[in-house]
Design a protein around this motif. Structure first.
Motif, mmCIF file in Angstrom:
data_model
loop_
_atom_site.group_PDB
_atom_site.id
_atom_site.type_symbol
_atom_site.label_atom_id
_atom_site.label_comp_id
_atom_site.label_asym_id
_atom_site.label_seq_id
_atom_site.Cartn_x
_atom_site.Cartn_y
_atom_site.Cartn_z
ATOM 1 N N TRP A 31 0.829 -1.205 0.000
ATOM 2 C CA TRP A 31 0.000 0.000 0.000
ATOM 3 C C TRP A 31 0.862 1.253 0.000
ATOM 4 O O TRP A 31 0.489 2.269 -0.596
ATOM 5 N N THR A 32 2.032 1.185 0.625
ATOM 6 C CA THR A 32 2.949 2.326 0.607
ATOM 7 C C THR A 32 3.400 2.622 -0.819
ATOM 8 O O THR A 32 3.483 3.788 -1.226
ATOM 9 N N ALA A 33 3.653 1.585 -1.595
ATOM 10 C CA ALA A 33 4.038 1.771 -3.003
ATOM 11 C C ALA A 33 2.893 2.384 -3.800
ATOM 12 O O ALA A 33 3.119 3.252 -4.666
ATOM 13 N N VAL A 34 1.656 1.974 -3.505
ATOM 14 C CA VAL A 34 0.489 2.559 -4.187
ATOM 15 C C VAL A 34 0.371 4.038 -3.841
ATOM 16 O O VAL A 34 0.081 4.868 -4.714
ATOM 17 N N VAL A 35 0.623 4.395 -2.582
ATOM 18 C CA VAL A 35 0.584 5.806 -2.159
ATOM 19 C C VAL A 35 1.593 6.614 -2.963
ATOM 20 O O VAL A 35 1.255 7.646 -3.561
ATOM 21 N N ALA A 36 2.835 6.158 -2.985
ATOM 22 C CA ALA A 36 3.895 6.897 -3.681
ATOM 23 C C ALA A 36 3.606 7.027 -5.174
ATOM 24 O O ALA A 36 3.701 8.122 -5.743
ATOM 25 N N ALA A 37 3.224 5.923 -5.800
ATOM 26 C CA ALA A 37 2.936 5.954 -7.238
ATOM 27 C C ALA A 37 1.716 6.817 -7.543
ATOM 28 O O ALA A 37 1.705 7.569 -8.531
ATOM 29 N N GLY A 38 0.703 6.730 -6.700
ATOM 30 C CA GLY A 38 -0.519 7.507 -6.924
ATOM 31 C C GLY A 38 -0.285 9.002 -6.827
ATOM 32 O O GLY A 38 -0.752 9.769 -7.672
ATOM 33 N N TYR A 39 0.446 9.423 -5.793
ATOM 34 C CA TYR A 39 0.711 10.855 -5.659
ATOM 35 C C TYR A 39 1.646 11.364 -6.753
ATOM 36 O O TYR A 39 1.446 12.462 -7.287
ATOM 37 N N LEU A 40 2.662 10.582 -7.106
ATOM 38 C CA LEU A 40 3.563 10.981 -8.188
ATOM 39 C C LEU A 40 2.782 11.126 -9.493
ATOM 40 O O LEU A 40 2.937 12.118 -10.221
ATOM 41 N N THR A 41 1.930 10.156 -9.776
ATOM 42 C CA THR A 41 1.099 10.223 -10.985
ATOM 43 C C THR A 41 0.156 11.417 -10.937
ATOM 44 O O THR A 41 0.009 12.149 -11.921
ATOM 45 N N SER A 42 -0.461 11.648 -9.798
ATOM 46 C CA SER A 42 -1.410 12.742 -9.665
ATOM 47 C C SER A 42 -0.751 14.098 -9.913
ATOM 48 O O SER A 42 -1.267 14.919 -10.678
ATOM 49 N N PHE A 43 0.394 14.320 -9.268
ATOM 50 C CA PHE A 43 1.077 15.607 -9.453
ATOM 51 C C PHE A 43 1.595 15.770 -10.881
ATOM 52 O O PHE A 43 1.569 16.872 -11.435
ATOM 53 N N THR A 44 2.043 14.680 -11.482
ATOM 54 C CA THR A 44 2.520 14.749 -12.871
ATOM 55 C C THR A 44 1.376 15.116 -13.812
ATOM 56 O O THR A 44 1.526 15.990 -14.683
ATOM 57 N N LEU A 45 0.227 14.473 -13.625
ATOM 58 C CA LEU A 45 -0.927 14.783 -14.471
ATOM 59 C C LEU A 45 -1.455 16.191 -14.216
ATOM 60 O O LEU A 45 -1.845 16.891 -15.169
ATOM 61 N N LEU A 46 -1.456 16.628 -12.957
ATOM 62 C CA LEU A 46 -1.880 17.992 -12.643
ATOM 63 C C LEU A 46 -0.950 18.997 -13.323
ATOM 64 O O LEU A 46 -1.403 19.986 -13.914
ATOM 65 N N ALA A 47 0.343 18.741 -13.273
ATOM 66 C CA ALA A 47 1.309 19.633 -13.928
ATOM 67 C C ALA A 47 1.078 19.698 -15.438
ATOM 68 O O ALA A 47 1.152 20.774 -16.045
ATOM 69 N N GLN A 48 0.775 18.557 -16.039
ATOM 70 C CA GLN A 48 0.519 18.537 -17.478
ATOM 71 C C GLN A 48 -0.775 19.274 -17.818
ATOM 72 O O GLN A 48 -0.852 19.964 -18.838
ATOM 73 N N ALA A 49 -1.786 19.137 -16.970
ATOM 74 C CA ALA A 49 -3.044 19.861 -17.200
ATOM 75 C C ALA A 49 -2.807 21.368 -17.118
ATOM 76 O O ALA A 49 -3.344 22.137 -17.930
ATOM 77 N N LEU A 50 -1.994 21.802 -16.161
ATOM 78 C CA LEU A 50 -1.685 23.230 -16.041
ATOM 79 C C LEU A 50 -0.893 23.717 -17.245
ATOM 80 O O LEU A 50 -1.081 24.850 -17.708
ATOM 81 N N LYS A 51 -0.031 22.885 -17.753
ATOM 82 C CA LYS A 51 0.772 23.235 -18.935
ATOM 83 C C LYS A 51 -0.118 23.489 -20.151
ATOM 84 O O LYS A 51 0.224 24.276 -21.021
ATOM 85 N N LEU A 52 -1.293 22.838 -20.172
ATOM 86 C CA LEU A 52 -2.232 22.997 -21.290
ATOM 87 C C LEU A 52 -3.202 24.159 -21.074
ATOM 88 O O LEU A 52 -4.308 24.146 -21.598
ATOM 89 N N GLN A 53 -2.811 25.114 -20.266
ATOM 90 C CA GLN A 53 -3.511 26.389 -20.131
ATOM 91 C C GLN A 53 -4.733 26.401 -19.221
ATOM 92 O O GLN A 53 -5.551 27.318 -19.321
ATOM 93 N N LEU A 54 -4.879 25.441 -18.342
ATOM 94 C CA LEU A 54 -5.922 25.588 -17.328
ATOM 95 C C LEU A 54 -5.452 26.637 -16.323
ATOM 96 O O LEU A 54 -4.271 26.704 -16.000
ATOM 97 N N ASP A 55 -6.383 27.455 -15.845
ATOM 98 C CA ASP A 55 -6.029 28.410 -14.798
ATOM 99 C C ASP A 55 -5.598 27.653 -13.557
ATOM 100 O O ASP A 55 -6.254 26.687 -13.138
ATOM 101 N N MET A 56 -4.486 28.076 -12.962
ATOM 102 C CA MET A 56 -3.928 27.376 -11.815
ATOM 103 C C MET A 56 -4.914 27.305 -10.656
ATOM 104 O O MET A 56 -5.103 26.243 -10.054
#
Length: 108
Positions: A31-56
């Motif tokens: 479950w610790t690995a799922v936590v780390a992978a999930g948050y890393l994935t979430s922040f990466t996807l959020l960063a990519q969404a912001l890069k595509l011009q969504l208001d922060m």
């Protein structure tokens, strides 16, 4: 595409936060690995969404608000947590705040 990335970021954050409870203070390696992978994935996807011009502010409000509301409901439905009328009111206020930010963001 930005909204799809944001939705996937929210799903990843919800998975990671749910796994955080199940990791039992990081004592369960799986479950610790799922936590780390999930948050890393979430922040990466959020960063990519912001890069595509969504208001922060709007993107972050949707990401955090949807995640918070979903986790409160998951906690009540699957983890034995209570869902009081005051908690329900709080969730509705979060959703209302996200809606207002979205409306304000599209008015410029």
């Amino acid at each position: 595409m930005a909204w799809l990335l944001l939705a996937l970021a929210i799903a990843s954050e919800i998975l990671a936060t749910s796994a955080l409870k199940l990791s039992n203070g990081f004592t369960h390696p799986g479950w610790t690995a799922v936590v780390a992978a999930g948050y890393l994935t979430s922040f990466t996807l959020l960063a990519q969404a912001l890069k595509l011009q969504l208001d922060m502010g709007t993107a972050y409000a949707v990401w955090s608000g949807a995640g918070t509301a979903a986790i409160a409901l998951i906690g009540a439905a699957f983890m034995g947590e209570t869902l009081t009328p005051l908690k329900i009111a709080g969730i509705l206020l979060i959703i209302g705040g996200v809606v207002v930010l979205n409306l304000a963001g599209s008015a410029h």
